[in-house]
Design a protein around this motif. Sequence first.
Motif, PDB file in Angstrom:
ATOM      1  N   LYS A   1      30.869 -20.322 109.003  1.00 10.62           N
ATOM      2  CA  LYS A   1      30.898 -19.961 107.590  1.00 10.62           C
ATOM      3  C   LYS A   1      29.536 -19.415 107.151  1.00 10.62           C
ATOM      4  CE  LYS A   1      29.483 -24.508 105.852  1.00 10.62           C
ATOM      5  NZ  LYS A   1      29.801 -25.607 104.920  1.00 10.62           N
TER       6      LYS A   1
ATOM      7  N   HIS B   1      32.758 -18.772  96.448  1.00 10.75           N
ATOM      8  CA  HIS B   1      34.064 -19.288  96.035  1.00 10.75           C
ATOM      9  C   HIS B   1      34.957 -18.161  95.531  1.00 10.75           C
ATOM     10  CE1 HIS B   1      37.107 -21.766  94.123  1.00 10.75           C
ATOM     11  NE2 HIS B   1      36.837 -21.217  92.948  1.00 10.75           N
ATOM     12  N   GLU B   2      34.408 -17.278  94.701  1.00  7.23           N
ATOM     13  CA  GLU B   2      35.208 -16.181  94.147  1.00  7.23           C
ATOM     14  C   GLU B   2      35.646 -15.197  95.217  1.00  7.23           C
ATOM     15  OE1 GLU B   2      36.406 -16.151  91.195  1.00  7.23           O
ATOM     16  OE2 GLU B   2      35.257 -17.859  90.436  1.00  7.23           O
TER      17      GLU B   2
ATOM     18  N   ASN C   1      36.572 -16.240  98.217  1.00  8.23           N
ATOM     19  CA  ASN C   1      37.334 -17.070  99.156  1.00  8.23           C
ATOM     20  C   ASN C   1      36.547 -17.412 100.416  1.00  8.23           C
ATOM     21  OD1 ASN C   1      39.693 -17.260  97.567  1.00  8.23           O
ATOM     22  ND2 ASN C   1      40.417 -15.287  98.318  1.00  8.23           N
TER      23      ASN C   1
ATOM     24  N   SER D   1      35.489 -23.007  99.970  1.00  3.74           N
ATOM     25  CA  SER D   1      36.764 -23.561  99.509  1.00  3.74           C
ATOM     26  C   SER D   1      36.633 -24.750  98.567  1.00  3.74           C
ATOM     27  CB  SER D   1      37.615 -23.970 100.714  1.00  3.74           C
ATOM     28  OG  SER D   1      36.925 -24.930 101.505  1.00  3.74           O
TER      29      SER D   1
ATOM     30  N   THR E   1      37.241 -23.925  89.781  1.00  4.02           N
ATOM     31  CA  THR E   1      37.386 -22.669  89.062  1.00  4.02           C
ATOM     32  C   THR E   1      37.544 -22.981  87.580  1.00  4.02           C
ATOM     33  OG1 THR E   1      38.455 -21.582  90.934  1.00  4.02           O
ATOM     34  CG2 THR E   1      38.786 -20.593  88.762  1.00  4.02           C
TER      35      THR E   1
ATOM     36  N   LYS F   1      37.708 -29.845  93.840  1.00  2.00           N
ATOM     37  CA  LYS F   1      38.355 -28.545  93.884  1.00  2.00           C
ATOM     38  C   LYS F   1      39.517 -28.549  92.897  1.00  2.00           C
ATOM     39  CE  LYS F   1      40.634 -25.201  96.890  1.00  2.00           C
ATOM     40  NZ  LYS F   1      41.185 -24.930  98.239  1.00  2.00           N
TER      41      LYS F   1
ATOM     42  N   THR G   1      41.245 -26.142  89.268  1.00  2.00           N
ATOM     43  CA  THR G   1      41.177 -25.011  88.348  1.00  2.00           C
ATOM     44  C   THR G   1      41.455 -25.516  86.940  1.00  2.00           C
ATOM     45  OG1 THR G   1      41.899 -23.437  90.037  1.00  2.00           O
ATOM     46  CG2 THR G   1      42.135 -22.762  87.742  1.00  2.00           C
TER      47      THR G   1
END
Length: 351
Positions: free
Chosen positions: A21, A251-252, A254, A257, A261, A292, A294
């Motif tokens: 990553k 994050h935006e 992808n 993770s 949001t 994590k 939204t």
Amino acid sequence: MIRENTKQIKVGNIYIGGNNKVIIQSMCNIKTEYVNKVVNQILKMEKEGLELIRVSVLDFKDAEAIKEIKKRIHIPLVADIHYDYRLALKAVENGADKIRLNPGNLKNEDQINQVIDICKQYDVPIRIGVNSGSIDPEMVKNNNNKVTLDLMIESLDKYIKIFEDRGFYNLVLALKSSNPLDTLEAYRIASKKYDYPLHIGVTETSYKDIGLIRSCVALVPLLLEGIGNTIRISLSDQPIEEVRACKRLLHELNLYSSYYTLISCPMCGRANANIMKLSRKVDAYLQKANKKITVAVMGCVVNGIGEGKQADIGFAFNNQTTCTMFVKGQVIGTCKPEEVVSKLDYFINNN
């Protein structure tokens, strides 16, 4: 050239390049000899998601401090070396996991060879960090006193050859400019020319808002094109803000993770309350919650629920005193604006 096609370089307990990553890094803004302050700053950034830290090594007090700092942190440490090669030697001896050298500031090949020797001995990689503002003055003079993309690449080529001629391939590369378009093109060229991992970033970007936009101009295209193995968003701000910015950006795209949001509508005449104030409260809570999820904070119910229906939980103002709460677009009740954070906390801890 995509990220997966670069060499894999081991830095302490992490790997850069290959199919790993994108690594988030930052740099302490405290003189390294002040061990307690430096350690505290690093530990706070670790909690925010920092994965690699760089510290300045201005003198031997800084180099000696690395030994104690290393005992008290949990991520690899990069020693930033300029001018005095002996500081690199001491930093490696004291546990630095990686050395950063600037071609414009350390040019003596005998001295560079000594750094190579000790890095071979301790299996420590070196980042060659080219900055447009610190190109070898003689090279700039021979180029009509202009710093160009070609000159940056030439400087990198020249420096890499010194290492490769000595059989040293444990390298990470960086080509930074304060001009984001130059930075973008420089990394595109380097990604095609070399298979070494790339540390990407725009240097000297200014304070937060300007710096974020300027950084994104270069970093978003690069990351979408698969270029970049480590990232720093350099800001005239506290280092922890750099870490947060990196997490948000990755994050935006992808590429990160485990992050939240926050959806928040723009201000308009329909807004029934202060969206900015409540959004910031929710954002502050989510930073600490480390979950994590939204979350939507919307100014009205005209299109608030529809626009925020992808949220795990959302709040849309009915008026100054009440909000409609919804989960995945389905209304579940109402609450007062001052209750939003506590309702969110309950939701997170019970779902």
